[in-house]
Structure formats: structure tokens, C-alpha cells
Write an enzyme that holds these catalytic residues in place. Structure first.
Site, PDB file in Angstrom:
ATOM      1  N   SER A 106      54.498  36.895  65.203  1.00  0.00           N
ATOM      2  CA  SER A 106      53.155  37.315  65.618  1.00  0.00           C
ATOM      3  C   SER A 106      52.297  37.881  64.496  1.00  0.00           C
ATOM      4  CB  SER A 106      53.254  38.368  66.720  1.00  0.00           C
ATOM      5  OG  SER A 106      53.510  37.724  67.932  1.00  0.00           O
ATOM      6  N   LYS A 142      49.231  36.035  63.768  1.00  0.00           N
ATOM      7  CA  LYS A 142      48.051  36.021  64.651  1.00  0.00           C
ATOM      8  C   LYS A 142      46.755  36.480  63.976  1.00  0.00           C
ATOM      9  CE  LYS A 142      50.840  36.304  68.863  1.00  0.00           C
ATOM     10  NZ  LYS A 142      51.482  37.217  69.812  1.00  0.00           N
ATOM     11  N   VAL A 191      58.082  39.602  66.238  1.00  0.00           N
ATOM     12  CA  VAL A 191      59.452  39.705  66.757  1.00  0.00           C
ATOM     13  C   VAL A 191      60.497  39.275  65.734  1.00  0.00           C
ATOM     14  CG1 VAL A 191      58.878  39.522  69.226  1.00  0.00           C
ATOM     15  CG2 VAL A 191      59.341  37.449  67.900  1.00  0.00           C
ATOM     16  N   TYR A 195      50.855  45.574  69.908  1.00  0.00           N
ATOM     17  CA  TYR A 195      51.079  45.320  71.334  1.00  0.00           C
ATOM     18  C   TYR A 195      50.562  46.517  72.133  1.00  0.00           C
ATOM     19  CZ  TYR A 195      54.189  42.053  69.013  1.00  0.00           C
ATOM     20  OH  TYR A 195      54.695  41.119  68.186  1.00  0.00           O
ATOM     21  N   TYR A 225      50.702  26.482  67.026  1.00  0.00           N
ATOM     22  CA  TYR A 225      51.113  27.881  67.203  1.00  0.00           C
ATOM     23  C   TYR A 225      52.605  28.076  66.907  1.00  0.00           C
ATOM     24  CZ  TYR A 225      52.287  32.243  69.515  1.00  0.00           C
ATOM     25  OH  TYR A 225      52.786  33.488  69.780  1.00  0.00           O
TER      26      TYR A 225
HETATM   27  N1  GLN Z   1      56.673  32.982  68.568  1.00  0.00           N
HETATM   28  C1  GLN Z   1      56.694  34.170  69.336  1.00  0.00           C
HETATM   29  C2  GLN Z   1      56.171  33.904  70.739  1.00  0.00           C
HETATM   30  O1  GLN Z   1      55.211  33.226  70.897  1.00  0.00           O
HETATM   31  C3  GLN Z   1      55.878  35.240  68.652  1.00  0.00           C
HETATM   32  C4  GLN Z   1      55.888  36.483  69.436  1.00  0.00           C
HETATM   33  C5  GLN Z   1      55.831  37.744  68.638  1.00  0.00           C
HETATM   34  O2  GLN Z   1      56.132  37.856  67.473  1.00  0.00           O
HETATM   35  N2  GLN Z   1      55.515  38.790  69.374  1.00  0.00           N
HETATM   36  O3  GLN Z   1      56.721  34.362  71.716  1.00  0.00           O
END
Ligand code: GLN
Length: 429
Positions: A64, A67, A259, A241, A189
Site C-alpha cells: 500500500s 498508493k 502490509v 489506515y 494495481y
Molecule cells: N496488495 C494489498 C491489497 O490490496 C495491499 C494492501 C496493503 O498494503 N494494505 O490488499
């Protein structure tokens, strides 16, 4: 002497090394296979000097943390109005993978949750998924200052298990937020999440944001300041988050976690931080990463709402009034990153002087982190048979017991005079 900062970072890492709370992400099977003990911290100064400690060679997937960079590319390519029409900027208060949109606008609440990130990936220009991914790949690599590689296994794993993200993409398509094929947006993505980085890549990416879009290591402008401002704003409110409130009050830096175990944190104008530790808390943030950032912020005074001025203003002039005597004139607020620059500059020059005169008479404010680095510097100079004099008429650095205590002067002329006499006596150290 540059080891003063290094020692700070080593110590902060060591303080948290024993923490084993949290669990590896396992909803993507590949992520559950990494070494849980990996632990790394990297920090880049505004001029691109990197300090690193721990397992900084370990590569992990960006997840993430991609993003904000995809969002930045969408803003950079389409302009803010077009992006705002598709993606909001409000914290969601929900989990990152919530299948939701804003009730009235029917658009994702922000670009830091999966819904907004998939929408942002669909906005990156390109005729095919490959073209769009290539554009992203180049853009991220510009931030990192090196070509990032794709982890093909994680990509395959994300694709095979990404039904929740599929649900999100098809929901967005039904609301008209995604143009084109939802599977194509998902493919971009999944690939963006599977790019591999080290903590040092993250620090370099962070500092490029801190510098308004210029990568200080390569000198390349990757994006413009308006894009960075918007991206950092969303990182402040939505980057961690639904732990954003906690993070902003305790750490106080625009940030993003993933994550894969990484965290990127930005102190605008001053520095960039990257951390890695893959055990996550219930919200999906790296347990030790959050703690390290908290300690860094507390111990080095990095909270962005307590930082008044730009560190680049710290070093006002450096000159040599006599052979073997160098004066370092500082001004503004002397905080961690200013002191870091000063210590590194003095260290770089060390073959060129016997006496370093540090003039802090124009410094408005100094914090404990900077004060302790200055006394470390004075001790370090002595161990190299050199000496540091301090011009500190208001006594802002000097505290009883400080290493600079015996060498304080009220003005530069007095310090230069004392240096001359000492050199004439053949003093060294
Ligand atoms: N690839 C992960 C997902 O889409 C990324 C999520 C994350 O790092 N929070 O669930």
C-alpha cells in the site's frame, strides 16, 4: 563524526529489536513466508545523504505504500480537478480493504484505501495495462533513484487471491468511477503492490516528497510541488489506515504503511524515513515500524507541527578567517536536521582546520537533540586532536557540564583571536 547520527539510529533500532508483537500478513500467501525478524531503518537528509541501520538490504513488496505514488502520478497526469471528480480526500475510518464508497458522491473516500487506489490506478494514462504499469514503474523508480523490480511470485499470489479487490473494482465500475475494464485496473494495481523496495528506497522516495518532488540524490524533478502538497495532505489524514489520528498526534509526519511491513514517513523540507519490519498490528501497520517512528519523532523532535523552520536555512556561511581556522555560522532554528547537516559539514572539512568555530549567535531556538549533537561533535573533535569553539553570547547551547563549556566566546573575533594564540602556542587539541 557523521557517526553521531548513525549512533542515534542504531540505538533507536536496538531499543525496539526485542519487540515481537504482531503477525505477518497472510491473506496473500507469499507474504506469510518472509523472515519475521527483518528490521531496518533508513533516513535521508534533505540533500540526499542516507543513513541506514539493520536489514536494509532486505527487499520486500511495497504494497500500500504504492498508493500515494500512484495518486501523485494521476494528479500529475490529469490535474487535480479530474482526479477529485473520481476520488475523495476524506478519512474513511474503515479498514483499508473495505468494500465501500462515499454515500453521496459514490466515489472512493480517499486514495489510500484500496477502493481509491484501484480508481487511481485506472486513471494513469496508457492504452493498455502494460503501458499504464510502465508509467507507474518509471515514476516510482524516479522517486527511489533506481530501477525497482517486480516480485513475480507476489504478483501471481495477489492476482490469485484478490477477490476482495475484484469486488471493489466491479463495484466502482458499476458506479461509473472506473472507465474501461475493471480487470485491467486490477492488474495494474496488483503489479504496483508487488514492486520490491528496501527501507533505503523508501527513505529516498520519502525525501523526494520532502523536497517537493525533486530527488536530491539524482537531482531529477519527478513531479511538481502542487502534486506533492496534495499527496502529503492525504497521507496526513489517511496514510495510516484508521490509525491516522493516533499517528498524527504521536509521530506527526505524513506517512504511509503497507502490509509488506514497510512505512514511509516524510518531514517536509527536512528528511525522509523508511522502515521495515513485517509483523503487523490489528490495523495492518508494522508494529516495530510504528514504534521506531514514534521514538525518532520524540527523540529527534521531528513532529511536523513543532517544526517552525526549514533546516536548509541552518548553515548561513562557512569561512576561513585564518589558516586552519574555520567558522560555521548558523541561524534560524537549530533542530535535528540542521544539526545533522552541520555535523556532517564539519566532518567533511576536518582535514582543513585545527579549530572549528561554531557561531550560534543568530540561532533563535535549539532543541535537545541538536544540543546533544553539538556536544557530541565537540568531544569528537577533541578525540581527533582538534578543537571546537563556540560563539554563544546568549548561552543557548551551553549547559553546565556540556563539552563546550570551556570554549565559549561572546563574539567571533574573540574566538578567532583565541584560536590564533592557541595555534601559535603549537596547540593541538
Ligand atoms: N496488495 C494489498 C491489497 O490490496 C495491499 C494492501 C496493503 O498494503 N494494505 O490488499
Amino acid at each position: 563524526m557523521a557517526q553521531l547520527v548513525q549512533q542515534y539510529l542504531d540505538r533507536i533500532l536496538a531499543e525496539h529489536a526485542g519487540v515481537s508483537d504482531g503477525v505477518l500478513a497472510d491473506y496473500i500467501p507469499e507474504l506469510a513466508g518472509v523472515d519475521p525478524e527483518g528490521f531496518a531503518l533508513s533516513l535521508s537528509s534533505a540533500d540526499g545523504h542516507v543513513y541506514e541501520t539493520g536489514s536494509t538490504a532486505v527487499e520486500f513488496t511495497i504494497q500500500s505504500i504504492s498508493k500515494p505514488f500512484t495518486y501523485a502520478l494521476a494528479l500529475d497526469s490529469l490535474g487535480q480537478a479530474a482526479v477529485d471528480a473520481r476520488i475523495g480526500v476524506e478519512p474513511s475510518g474503515e479498514a483499508f480493504n473495505e468494500i465501500s464508497v462515499d454515500k453521496t458522491s459514490k466515489t472512493p473516500k480517499n486514495p489510500m484505501i484500496n477502493a481509491g487506489a484501484i480508481a487511481a490506478a485506472s486513471l494513469v494514462p496508457g492504452a493498455t495495462a502494460d503501458e499504464r504499469f510502465d508509467a507507474l514503474h518509471d515514476f516510482y523508480s524516479g522517486f527511489a533513484g533506481r530501477r525497482l523490480e517486480l516480485d513475480h511470485d507476489v504478483y501471481a499470489s495477489e492476482k490469485a487471491t484478490g477477490n476482495r479487490n475484484r469486488a471493489i473494482a466491479y463495484m466502482l465500475a458499476s458506479f461509473g468511477v472506473l472507465e474501461g475494464d475493471p480487470d485491467e485496473a486490477l492488474d495494474v494495481y496488483f503489479r504496483q503492490c508487488s514492486l520490491k523496495v528496501t527501507s533505503t528506497d523508501l527513505a529516498r522516495m520519502a525525501v523526494t516528497l520532502a523536497r517537493g518532488g525533486v530527488n536530491p540524490a539524482t537531482g531529477r524533478r519527478v513531479t511538481n510541488a502542487a502534486v506533492v502538497k496534495r499527496t502529503l495532505s492525504v497521507m496526513v489524514t489517511c496514510g495510516m489506515y484508521d490509525a491516522a489520528g493516533d499517528w498524527v498526534s504521536a509521530v506527526g509526519m505524513p506517512a504511509k504503511s503497507g502490509v509488506g511491513g514497510g512505512i514511509v514517513a516524510v518531514l517536509p523540507g527536512q528528511l525522509g524515513i523508511g522502515t521495515y519490519s513485517p509483523r503487523l498490528d490489528a490495523k495492518g501497520n508494522s508494529v516495530r515500524g510504528v514504534r521506531v517512528c514514534r521514538s525518532l519523532s520524540e527523540q529527534l523532535g521531528l513532529h511536523f507541527l513543532s517544526v517552525a523552520r526549514d533546516s536548509r536555512a541552518t548553515l548561513r556561511a562557512v569561512y576561513e578567517p585564518r589558516d586552519n581556522v574555520r567558522v560555521y555560522e548558523t541561524h534560524g532554528d537549530l533542530l535535528f536536521s540542521g544539526a545533522e547537516l552541520l555535523v556532517r559539514t564539519v566532518d567533511r572539512d576536518r582535514g582543513r582546520f585545527e579549530v572549528a568555530i561554531l557561531d550560534v549567535s543568530r540561532v533563535d531556538d535549539i532543541d535537545d537533540a541538536a544540543r546533544s549533537m553539538l556536544s557530541g561533535m565537540s568531544a569528537e573533535l577533541r578525540s581527533q586532536n582538534k578543537v571546537g569553539y563556540l560563539v554563544d553570547p546568549d548561552g543557548i547551547v551551553i549547559r553546565t557540564g556540556s563539552d563546550f563549556e570551556q570554549v565559549r566566546y561572546l563574539c567571533v573575533d574573540d574566538a578567532v583571536e583565541a584560536a590564533e594564540q592557541a595555534l601559535r602556542r603549537g596547540f593541538a587539541g
